[in-house]
Design an enzyme around this catalytic site. Structure first.
Site, PDB file in Angstrom:
ATOM      1  N   PHE A 132      -0.764   6.482   7.884  1.00 19.08           N
ATOM      2  CA  PHE A 132      -1.101   7.875   7.598  1.00 19.08           C
ATOM      3  C   PHE A 132      -1.540   8.533   8.894  1.00 19.08           C
ATOM      4  O   PHE A 132      -2.498   8.098   9.518  1.00 19.08           O
ATOM      5  CB  PHE A 132      -2.209   7.993   6.544  1.00 19.08           C
ATOM      6  CG  PHE A 132      -2.516   9.439   6.216  1.00 19.08           C
ATOM      7  CD1 PHE A 132      -1.755  10.122   5.284  1.00 19.08           C
ATOM      8  CD2 PHE A 132      -3.527  10.118   6.884  1.00 19.08           C
ATOM      9  CE1 PHE A 132      -2.011  11.466   5.005  1.00 19.08           C
ATOM     10  CE2 PHE A 132      -3.787  11.455   6.607  1.00 19.08           C
ATOM     11  CZ  PHE A 132      -3.030  12.135   5.661  1.00 19.08           C
ATOM     12  N   ASP A 217      -3.916   5.996  16.766  1.00 15.57           N
ATOM     13  CA  ASP A 217      -4.506   7.047  15.948  1.00 15.57           C
ATOM     14  C   ASP A 217      -5.857   6.522  15.468  1.00 15.57           C
ATOM     15  O   ASP A 217      -5.946   5.746  14.528  1.00 15.57           O
ATOM     16  CB  ASP A 217      -3.582   7.363  14.760  1.00 15.57           C
ATOM     17  CG  ASP A 217      -4.175   8.434  13.843  1.00 15.57           C
ATOM     18  OD1 ASP A 217      -5.371   8.756  13.995  1.00 15.57           O
ATOM     19  OD2 ASP A 217      -3.439   8.921  12.970  1.00 15.57           O
ATOM     20  N   LYS A 246     -11.903  13.610  12.535  1.00 20.72           N
ATOM     21  CA  LYS A 246     -12.891  13.275  11.518  1.00 20.72           C
ATOM     22  C   LYS A 246     -14.335  13.333  12.019  1.00 20.72           C
ATOM     23  O   LYS A 246     -14.862  14.408  12.220  1.00 20.72           O
ATOM     24  CB  LYS A 246     -12.542  11.911  10.905  1.00 20.72           C
ATOM     25  CG  LYS A 246     -11.236  11.977  10.102  1.00 20.72           C
ATOM     26  CD  LYS A 246     -11.209  11.139   8.857  1.00 20.72           C
ATOM     27  CE  LYS A 246     -10.139  11.627   7.890  1.00 20.72           C
ATOM     28  NZ  LYS A 246      -8.794  11.099   8.152  1.00 20.72           N
TER      29      LYS A 246
HETATM   30  C1  LIG Z   1      -7.454  11.827   8.247  1.00 19.70           C
HETATM   31  C2  LIG Z   1      -6.472  11.263   9.204  1.00 19.70           C
HETATM   32  C3  LIG Z   1      -5.554  12.076   9.892  1.00 19.70           C
HETATM   33  C4  LIG Z   1      -5.426  13.550   9.646  1.00 19.70           C
HETATM   34  O1  LIG Z   1      -6.577  14.247   9.992  1.00 19.70           O
HETATM   35  P1  LIG Z   1      -6.784  15.750   9.463  1.00 19.70           P
HETATM   36  O2  LIG Z   1      -8.046  16.186  10.125  1.00 19.70           O
HETATM   37  O3  LIG Z   1      -6.884  15.679   7.979  1.00 19.70           O
HETATM   38  O4  LIG Z   1      -5.600  16.525   9.911  1.00 19.70           O
HETATM   39  C5  LIG Z   1      -4.723  11.481  10.812  1.00 19.70           C
HETATM   40  N1  LIG Z   1      -4.772  10.154  11.048  1.00 19.70           N
HETATM   41  C6  LIG Z   1      -5.629   9.345  10.409  1.00 19.70           C
HETATM   42  C7  LIG Z   1      -5.653   7.894  10.724  1.00 19.70           C
HETATM   43  C8  LIG Z   1      -6.509   9.873   9.456  1.00 19.70           C
HETATM   44  O5  LIG Z   1      -7.336   9.051   8.793  1.00 19.70           O
END
Ligand SMILES: *Cc1c(COP(=O)(O)O)cnc(C)c1O
Length: 399
Positions: A132, A217, A246
């Site tokens: 994700f 990420d 986050k």
């Molecule tokens: C939450 C998340 C995203 C997306 O972040 P947003 O602030 O909702 O755009 C991307 N990568 C990972 C691993 C996430 O947990």
């Protein structure tokens, strides 16, 4: 005025809603409109890293609000400079980093994808199944879940997905055409799956061999969540591009993408964001990093997370398949669907997240205390007792 009715009528509708109107928060707790208190192990989807309304972040925001709220990056700013320097102290590897600041995780991932293509002159990106990375078109192209992707195809071309933790599959997919490999060091929303250190090390070596870039990420795993400043440190692998979001600003919207300073600056005009690097987010992020360091929350996440997982493993429920995680990023994979269990947890005053269809994901704030985690485990045990075993599939499928 019924709050729920108004939202139901006017919001976009894209979120699965829980029957709860939250109006106040402090520390690990939130309160609903009736004054009922909930222990928040969703941590605002991981954004409330220091809990709700953390005093240091609140003070930094209040002070900054009285001085300067808006300052796009075409000007220099004291708060931004301070944050860029503070990030040098914590980012992994013995190197200096340049940082593109933005407003969300998906934006940080977009920046990573654009910079990877720009730097390599190649277009192919390899991502992992269950990954994700966000829901904008580029980040969505790296995200795996077909339900999120299919309605929006064609997505950005050049993306492919390999099984997570499968070195041979990565070796077969990567080549001189690969711009980047993008991975979460612990897959979050996919169900809390930590990467094998050997997989990340192999990804590093393969990227180096083919001149491809390695993107981590760490939007969910960053800033102490996994018991290290960054989850990359569990494997010793230093990525080329590191995406953050986050919890970085303690609950205030922010995103950041770090790349090696030795690359030099990106070309003027290659990317940008109106609110990127704004002084409010920068002040909040600096206060967050300072608090994590001062209160030794990284070490705390490691210690409390290990105890919490041990406690969860001792629950004797036939519905628990496995307990996974690193630090205070914890997943409990179930033999039943997660949603009804989440509802029963909520009835017991505990808020948690799903991770994939059949795992419960706990992202408590790093300031959580051992007795809170014990309460969460006890609530889960009760919620599971109330949840019945699924009908055996042989019965379900018989005509
Ligand atoms: C939450 C998340 C995203 C997306 O972040 P947003 O602030 O909702 O755009 C991307 N990568 C990972 C691993 C996430 O947990």
């Amino acid at each position: 005025m019924d709050i729920r009715a108004i939202e139901e009528r006017y919001t976009s509708g894209v979120y699965p809603k829980r029957e709860l109107v939250l109006v106040r928060g402090e520390g690990v707790y939130v309160w609903d409109e009736a004054g009922l208190r909930y222990l928040d192990a969703t941590g605002g989807q991981g954004a409330a890293l220091l809990g709700h309304n953390p005093p240091a972040v609140r003070m930094a925001l209040q002070e900054q609000m009285n001085r300067l709220m808006v300052c796009p990056e075409i000007f220099y700013n004291d708060q931004r400079a301070a944050l860029l320097r503070a990030l040098q102290e914590v980012l992994p590897g013995n190197r200096e980093w340049r940082i593109f600041l933005c407003n969300s995780g998906a934006e940080a991932v977009e920046a990573a994808l654009k910079f990877a293509r720009l730097r390599t002159g190649r277009s192919e990106i390899i991502a992992a199944r269950r990954a994700f990375h966000g829901r904008t078109m580029g980040a969505l192209s790296a995200t795996w879940n077909p339900a999120y992707r299919q309605p929006f195809e064609p997505l950005v071309p050049g993306f492919r997905h390999i099984p997570f933790n499968d070195i041979a599959a990565l070796e077969a997919a990567i080549g001189p055409q690969t711009a980047a490999v993008i991975l979460e060091p612990v897959q979050g929303e996919g169900g809390v799956w930590p990467a094998d250190p050997a997989f990340l090390q192999a990804a590093r070596a393969l990227c180096d061999r083919f001149g491809a870039l390695l993107i981590f990420d760490e939007v969910q795993t960053g800033c102490g969540r996994t018991g290290r400043w960054f989850a990359a440190e569990h494997s010793g692998v230093v990525p080329d591009l590191l995406a953050l979001g986050k919890g970085l600003a303690g609950g205030f919207p922010i995103g950041a993408l770090a790349f090696p300073a030795e690359w030099g600056p990106m070309p003027v005009g290659a990317h940008g964001s109106t609110f990127g690097g704004n002084p409010m987010a920068c002040a909040a992020a600096r206060a967050t990093l300072e608090t994590i360091r001062r209160e030794r929350l990284v070490e705390r996440a490691e210690r409390l997370g290990a105890d919490f997982r041990e406690r969860l493993r001792q629950l004797r429920s036939p519905l628990i398949r496995e307990v996974r995680g690193l630090g205070l990023m914890v997943g409990v994979s179930l033999r039943v669907r997660a949603t009804p269990v989440l509802r029963r947890l909520m009835a017991r005053g505990v808020l948690a997240l799903p991770g994939g269809p059949d795992a419960i994901r706990f992202l408590p704030p790093l300031i959580v205390e051992a007795h809170h985690l014990a309460e969460i485990a006890a609530a889960l045990e009760e919620a599971l007792v109330e949840t019945s075993l699924p009908v055996p599939s042989t019965l379900e499928e018989s005509p």
